[in-house]
Design an enzyme around this catalytic site. Sequence first.
Site, PDB file in Angstrom:
ATOM      1  N   HIS A 111       6.748   5.474   7.411  1.00 29.33           N
ATOM      2  CA  HIS A 111       6.420   6.349   6.294  1.00 29.33           C
ATOM      3  C   HIS A 111       5.417   7.378   6.782  1.00 29.33           C
ATOM      4  O   HIS A 111       4.235   7.076   6.958  1.00 29.33           O
ATOM      5  CB  HIS A 111       5.837   5.488   5.168  1.00 29.33           C
ATOM      6  CG  HIS A 111       5.868   6.168   3.846  1.00 29.33           C
ATOM      7  ND1 HIS A 111       7.010   6.269   3.084  1.00 29.33           N
ATOM      8  CD2 HIS A 111       4.896   6.796   3.132  1.00 29.33           C
ATOM      9  CE1 HIS A 111       6.745   6.903   1.966  1.00 29.33           C
ATOM     10  NE2 HIS A 111       5.477   7.248   1.968  1.00 29.33           N
TER      11      HIS A 111
ATOM     12  N   ASP B 140      13.358   6.883  -0.221  1.00 34.04           N
ATOM     13  CA  ASP B 140      12.429   6.699  -1.351  1.00 34.04           C
ATOM     14  C   ASP B 140      13.116   6.848  -2.711  1.00 34.04           C
ATOM     15  O   ASP B 140      13.670   7.904  -3.013  1.00 34.04           O
ATOM     16  CB  ASP B 140      11.281   7.718  -1.281  1.00 34.04           C
ATOM     17  CG  ASP B 140      10.627   7.790   0.092  1.00 34.04           C
ATOM     18  OD1 ASP B 140      11.338   7.765   1.109  1.00 34.04           O
ATOM     19  OD2 ASP B 140       9.392   7.896   0.149  1.00 34.04           O
TER      20      ASP B 140
ATOM     21  N   ASN C 237       2.124   5.382   1.145  1.00 30.98           N
ATOM     22  CA  ASN C 237       0.823   5.788   0.615  1.00 30.98           C
ATOM     23  C   ASN C 237       0.669   5.580  -0.897  1.00 30.98           C
ATOM     24  O   ASN C 237      -0.446   5.533  -1.395  1.00 30.98           O
ATOM     25  CB  ASN C 237       0.554   7.265   0.962  1.00 30.98           C
ATOM     26  CG  ASN C 237       1.675   8.174   0.512  1.00 30.98           C
ATOM     27  OD1 ASN C 237       2.852   7.898   0.757  1.00 30.98           O
ATOM     28  ND2 ASN C 237       1.342   9.262  -0.139  1.00 30.98           N
ATOM     29  N   HIS C 238       1.781   5.469  -1.614  1.00 28.78           N
ATOM     30  CA  HIS C 238       1.688   5.278  -3.069  1.00 28.78           C
ATOM     31  C   HIS C 238       1.731   3.818  -3.499  1.00 28.78           C
ATOM     32  O   HIS C 238       1.833   3.530  -4.692  1.00 28.78           O
ATOM     33  CB  HIS C 238       2.818   6.043  -3.770  1.00 28.78           C
ATOM     34  CG  HIS C 238       2.591   7.523  -3.823  1.00 28.78           C
ATOM     35  ND1 HIS C 238       1.644   8.102  -4.635  1.00 28.78           N
ATOM     36  CD2 HIS C 238       3.179   8.538  -3.131  1.00 28.78           C
ATOM     37  CE1 HIS C 238       1.655   9.415  -4.462  1.00 28.78           C
ATOM     38  NE2 HIS C 238       2.580   9.706  -3.545  1.00 28.78           N
TER      39      HIS C 238
ATOM     40  N   HIS D 125       9.224   9.250   3.189  1.00 26.39           N
ATOM     41  CA  HIS D 125       8.075   9.985   2.636  1.00 26.39           C
ATOM     42  C   HIS D 125       8.368  11.465   2.396  1.00 26.39           C
ATOM     43  O   HIS D 125       7.859  12.039   1.440  1.00 26.39           O
ATOM     44  CB  HIS D 125       6.825   9.847   3.500  1.00 26.39           C
ATOM     45  CG  HIS D 125       5.630  10.592   2.959  1.00 26.39           C
ATOM     46  ND1 HIS D 125       4.987  10.218   1.799  1.00 26.39           N
ATOM     47  CD2 HIS D 125       4.970  11.702   3.417  1.00 26.39           C
ATOM     48  CE1 HIS D 125       3.976  11.055   1.573  1.00 26.39           C
ATOM     49  NE2 HIS D 125       3.953  11.958   2.532  1.00 26.39           N
TER      50      HIS D 125
ATOM     51  N   GLU E 111       8.323   3.123  -3.211  1.00 27.05           N
ATOM     52  CA  GLU E 111       6.935   3.425  -3.584  1.00 27.05           C
ATOM     53  C   GLU E 111       6.787   4.548  -4.611  1.00 27.05           C
ATOM     54  O   GLU E 111       5.687   4.770  -5.112  1.00 27.05           O
ATOM     55  CB  GLU E 111       6.119   3.759  -2.330  1.00 27.05           C
ATOM     56  CG  GLU E 111       6.501   5.081  -1.724  1.00 27.05           C
ATOM     57  CD  GLU E 111       5.302   5.795  -1.137  1.00 27.05           C
ATOM     58  OE1 GLU E 111       4.259   5.168  -0.962  1.00 27.05           O
ATOM     59  OE2 GLU E 111       5.423   6.993  -0.862  1.00 27.05           O
ATOM     60  N   ASN E 112       7.873   5.255  -4.923  1.00 25.02           N
ATOM     61  CA  ASN E 112       7.802   6.304  -5.950  1.00 25.02           C
ATOM     62  C   ASN E 112       8.656   5.957  -7.174  1.00 25.02           C
ATOM     63  O   ASN E 112       8.984   6.823  -7.978  1.00 25.02           O
ATOM     64  CB  ASN E 112       8.282   7.651  -5.381  1.00 25.02           C
ATOM     65  CG  ASN E 112       7.482   8.107  -4.192  1.00 25.02           C
ATOM     66  OD1 ASN E 112       8.012   8.225  -3.088  1.00 25.02           O
ATOM     67  ND2 ASN E 112       6.206   8.352  -4.388  1.00 25.02           N
TER      68      ASN E 112
ATOM     69  N   HIS F   1      11.299  12.798   1.725  1.00 27.24           N
ATOM     70  CA  HIS F   1      12.282  12.869   0.637  1.00 27.24           C
ATOM     71  C   HIS F   1      13.427  13.848   0.875  1.00 27.24           C
ATOM     72  O   HIS F   1      14.056  14.300  -0.073  1.00 27.24           O
ATOM     73  CB  HIS F   1      11.589  13.244  -0.684  1.00 27.24           C
ATOM     74  CG  HIS F   1      10.638  12.208  -1.195  1.00 27.24           C
ATOM     75  ND1 HIS F   1      10.214  12.152  -2.495  1.00 27.24           N
ATOM     76  CD2 HIS F   1      10.033  11.157  -0.577  1.00 27.24           C
ATOM     77  CE1 HIS F   1       9.384  11.138  -2.670  1.00 27.24           C
ATOM     78  NE2 HIS F   1       9.248  10.524  -1.498  1.00 27.24           N
TER      79      HIS F   1
HETATM   80 FE   LIG Z   1       5.038   8.570   0.386  1.00 26.02          FE
END
Ligand SMILES: [Fe+2]
Length: 266
Positions: A152, A8, A67-68, A177, A39-40, A179
């Site tokens: 994820h 990520d 999810n983001h 996810h 996604e982040n 990290h």
């Molecule tokens: Fe995530």
Amino acid sequence: MNFLFLGDIVGRAGRNIVIEKLKDLIDQYEIDFVIANGENSAGGYGITEEICNNLFDAGVDVITSGNHIWDQKETMNHIIKENRLLRPMNFQEGTPGRGFEIFEKKGFKIGVMNIMGNVYMKKCEEVFPFVEEQIKKINLKKEVDFLAVDFHAEITSEKQAMGHLLDGKATFVVGTHTHTPTLDFRILEHGTAYQTDAGMCGDYNSVIGMNKENAILKFFKKKSDRLVPVIKDATICGIKVIADDKTGLAKDIQPIMVGGNLKYNN
Ligand SMILES: [Fe+2]
């Protein structure tokens, strides 16, 4: 075929180090195809069209998410026209975008699948029955030459179970996810490379990339400002997978960790 999967990308620090160093990494590790979870990348929350394009220009072939994915409003429209940006495949039917796509590179068909776990995650379809159905339609060496899977998910056991479910059916299954890179990278019994979490491309002097002061306050259940990414000293974390061109399975998996304040060695 040599794959690089980057964990990520968190905020500006994560983006900048990937944009700055990816071309050199591709040369140094003789990488043919790059997948990164993005996604982040927009201030910790989602991704924008501009960031997607910057990452593609830097050498990323496909961006995965989780999810983001919908945190930036523009993504709903952008994902429809950008097939190199994936969202979890097991979102409810009718969700914009796609979670699986086949890409052509160097004469090979590379399937990339992005799936999301159920434990402690926002609602999506039950991932195990969903994947069991999908994988019947995506045979290695039939529909695709290689199959890369970004799972994820929050918990280790769910990720390990998915690795074993897809063992022999995917080139690699890598978790995202959480990290934090895990040391369990290995080739499973039937030839699929696996790692529970690839880690993040971000600043590790943080709580999963976000400012530690506010993160600690949150755990005290005290009032705190919104979590924001730390932007000082980022590390690139990911894995290289060497895949067999004939079988589509993995021959080797090795962690990649570059720059910043997190190191496997020395
Ligand atoms: Fe995530």
